[in-house]
Structure formats: C-alpha cells, structure tokens
Design a protein around this motif. Structure first.
Motif, PDB file in Angstrom:
ATOM      1  N   ARG A  83       0.827  -1.210   0.000  1.00  0.00           N
ATOM      2  CA  ARG A  83       0.000   0.000   0.000  1.00  0.00           C
ATOM      3  C   ARG A  83       0.863   1.262   0.000  1.00  0.00           C
ATOM      4  O   ARG A  83       0.591   2.213  -0.725  1.00  0.00           O
ATOM      5  CB  ARG A  83      -0.958   0.024   1.189  1.00  0.00           C
ATOM      6  N   ALA A  84       1.937   1.254   0.790  1.00  0.00           N
ATOM      7  CA  ALA A  84       2.821   2.423   0.818  1.00  0.00           C
ATOM      8  C   ALA A  84       3.457   2.662  -0.554  1.00  0.00           C
ATOM      9  O   ALA A  84       3.554   3.807  -1.009  1.00  0.00           O
ATOM     10  CB  ALA A  84       3.900   2.242   1.881  1.00  0.00           C
ATOM     11  N   VAL A  85       3.872   1.575  -1.212  1.00  0.00           N
ATOM     12  CA  VAL A  85       4.507   1.707  -2.530  1.00  0.00           C
ATOM     13  C   VAL A  85       3.524   2.253  -3.553  1.00  0.00           C
ATOM     14  O   VAL A  85       3.845   3.189  -4.293  1.00  0.00           O
ATOM     15  CB  VAL A  85       5.096   0.356  -2.999  1.00  0.00           C
ATOM     16  N   THR A  86       2.326   1.700  -3.594  1.00  0.00           N
ATOM     17  CA  THR A  86       1.370   2.169  -4.603  1.00  0.00           C
ATOM     18  C   THR A  86       0.900   3.585  -4.298  1.00  0.00           C
ATOM     19  O   THR A  86       0.697   4.380  -5.218  1.00  0.00           O
ATOM     20  CB  THR A  86       0.175   1.200  -4.734  1.00  0.00           C
ATOM     21  N   THR A  87       0.753   3.915  -3.032  1.00  0.00           N
ATOM     22  CA  THR A  87       0.375   5.284  -2.669  1.00  0.00           C
ATOM     23  C   THR A  87       1.476   6.250  -3.088  1.00  0.00           C
ATOM     24  O   THR A  87       1.209   7.295  -3.697  1.00  0.00           O
ATOM     25  CB  THR A  87       0.109   5.393  -1.150  1.00  0.00           C
ATOM     26  N   GLU A  88       2.718   5.903  -2.782  1.00  0.00           N
ATOM     27  CA  GLU A  88       3.865   6.750  -3.153  1.00  0.00           C
ATOM     28  C   GLU A  88       3.978   6.883  -4.668  1.00  0.00           C
ATOM     29  O   GLU A  88       4.335   7.940  -5.184  1.00  0.00           O
ATOM     30  CB  GLU A  88       5.152   6.158  -2.577  1.00  0.00           C
ATOM     31  N   ALA A  89       3.658   5.809  -5.384  1.00  0.00           N
ATOM     32  CA  ALA A  89       3.743   5.822  -6.851  1.00  0.00           C
ATOM     33  C   ALA A  89       2.546   6.518  -7.491  1.00  0.00           C
ATOM     34  O   ALA A  89       2.562   6.793  -8.687  1.00  0.00           O
ATOM     35  CB  ALA A  89       3.861   4.396  -7.380  1.00  0.00           C
ATOM     36  N   GLY A  90       1.490   6.756  -6.693  1.00  0.00           N
ATOM     37  CA  GLY A  90       0.302   7.417  -7.232  1.00  0.00           C
ATOM     38  C   GLY A  90      -0.553   6.516  -8.090  1.00  0.00           C
ATOM     39  O   GLY A  90      -1.133   6.961  -9.083  1.00  0.00           O
ATOM     40  N   CYS A  91      -0.633   5.243  -7.713  1.00  0.00           N
ATOM     41  CA  CYS A  91      -1.457   4.318  -8.490  1.00  0.00           C
ATOM     42  C   CYS A  91      -2.277   3.434  -7.545  1.00  0.00           C
ATOM     43  O   CYS A  91      -2.040   3.400  -6.342  1.00  0.00           O
ATOM     44  CB  CYS A  91      -0.592   3.467  -9.414  1.00  0.00           C
ATOM     45  N   ALA A  92      -3.222   2.727  -8.103  1.00  0.00           N
ATOM     46  CA  ALA A  92      -4.070   1.833  -7.320  1.00  0.00           C
ATOM     47  C   ALA A  92      -3.261   0.622  -6.853  1.00  0.00           C
ATOM     48  O   ALA A  92      -2.322   0.191  -7.528  1.00  0.00           O
ATOM     49  CB  ALA A  92      -5.257   1.375  -8.163  1.00  0.00           C
TER      50      ALA A  92
END
Length: 193
Positions: free
Chosen positions: A33-42
């Motif tokens: 979740r942290a990675v996808t949030t940081e990347a700006g994707c679902a």
C-alpha cells in the motif's frame, strides 16, 4: 488512480517509489500500500505486474543490484588515477549514499524475500556481495598497476571495507561525512599502499 488510465513504465515507477520510502522511512515502512500510494497508483497495479509483494521486492532488489554495474565500471576505470584512498572513499560514499543500506536491512528482516533471492543470488546479501566483488576487482587492478602491495590480500580487504562502510552508514539519521569515510578507508588500506 482511476482504472483505464495508462501508467508509463509501471515497474520503474513502483521501484522508484520503493526507493523513496526506504530512504525516507526505512524498510519497516515498505508495504504494498505504501509503494502504490507513493507511486500514485491503485494497489491492484502492483499485483497485476508481480505475483505478490515479495516477488515485487525480489525484483526490486535485483534491479538495484544491477544498477551498481555503472558504479563498478567507473571504479575500475579510476584505477591508476587519483589516489587509491580517494577512489575507494568516493565509491563507498556513492554505494552507501544510495538505497543500498536500506536494502540490506530489508533483506535481513524478510525471510520470504531472502528465500526468493536465493533462487537468483545463491550466496550473501545481493547488494553487499556485489559491492565486495566491485571493490576486490578495483583493488586487484590497483595491485596490477603497482599502486598497492603485490601481496595485498584484496579478497580480505574488500569485505573489510564494505563492512566498515556499512557500519558507518547504518544509522539513517546521521550520515557520516567524507572525512569519516576517508579516515576509515585510510585505516583499512594503510598497510598495503
């Protein structure tokens, strides 16, 4: 991010996000979740491209190890120029100034990640073993050029330098200055210069 919106180079976008999290917050903060949030994707984007989060992490670590190839080439090319101490100091600062220290901690604390990495990297922690190989090759080149003693134990010096630098850089809150790294390098290689 809404579905149907194309993301360019998803893999690299996710890896770069993982870099930022590791550097900013450390390995314990690295979650899907942290990675996808940081990347700006679902969150589903990560799972569409990787079997699971540990598969993502394994590919991330191996990608970052392969990025060290340019640093290794630059260090080999430095043989015979500058000073051995300065070349090693610069190489260690470049290595440990990157995400490498955080990757070591990440690999150390994730059993499944270590198991997956063993399939592609049979011994040691990938970032550290690659760094030892790089430093040993550089020292061997300097030995061949006569800039260090002909009997210099490069296979012992390289892991000593990597271990020493790793300890210097292990505290994410207080990065050592160039003088501290240079002093450590000088101490390790003084007997072979």
């Amino acid at each position: 991010m809404p579905t149907g919106v194309a993301i360019r180079d998803v893999r690299e976008q996710l890896f770069d996000a993982a870099d930022r999290i590791l550097l900013r917050d450390g390995p314990s903060a690295l979650t899907s979740r942290a990675v996808t949030t940081e990347a700006g994707c679902a969150k589903g984007v990560l799972h569409r491209h990787f079997e699971d989060f540990d598969a993502f992490l394994a590919e991330f670590v191996l990608d970052r190890v392969h990025r060290m190839d340019a640093q290794a080439a630059a260090l080999r090319e430095a043989a015979g120029s500058g000073t051995v101490t300065d070349n090693l100091t610069d190489a260690l600062i470049a290595l440990f100034g990157s995400v490498a220290v955080a990757i070591v901690a990440l690999v150390t604390f994730r059993d499944e990640l270590r198991a997956r990495l063993r399939r592609a990297w049979p011994a040691g922690v990938p970032v550290l073993t690659e760094a030892v190989t790089t430093i040993a090759a550089y020292l061997a080149a300097e030995r061949d050029l006569g800039r260090i003693a002909p009997d210099a134990p490069v296979d012992a010096l390289a892991p000593t330098l990597i271990g020493t630098a790793h300890l210097l850089f292990a505290d994410r809150g207080a990065r050592p200055g160039r003088d501290a790294v240079r002093k450590a390098v000088t101490t390790v290689v003084a007997g072979v210069l």
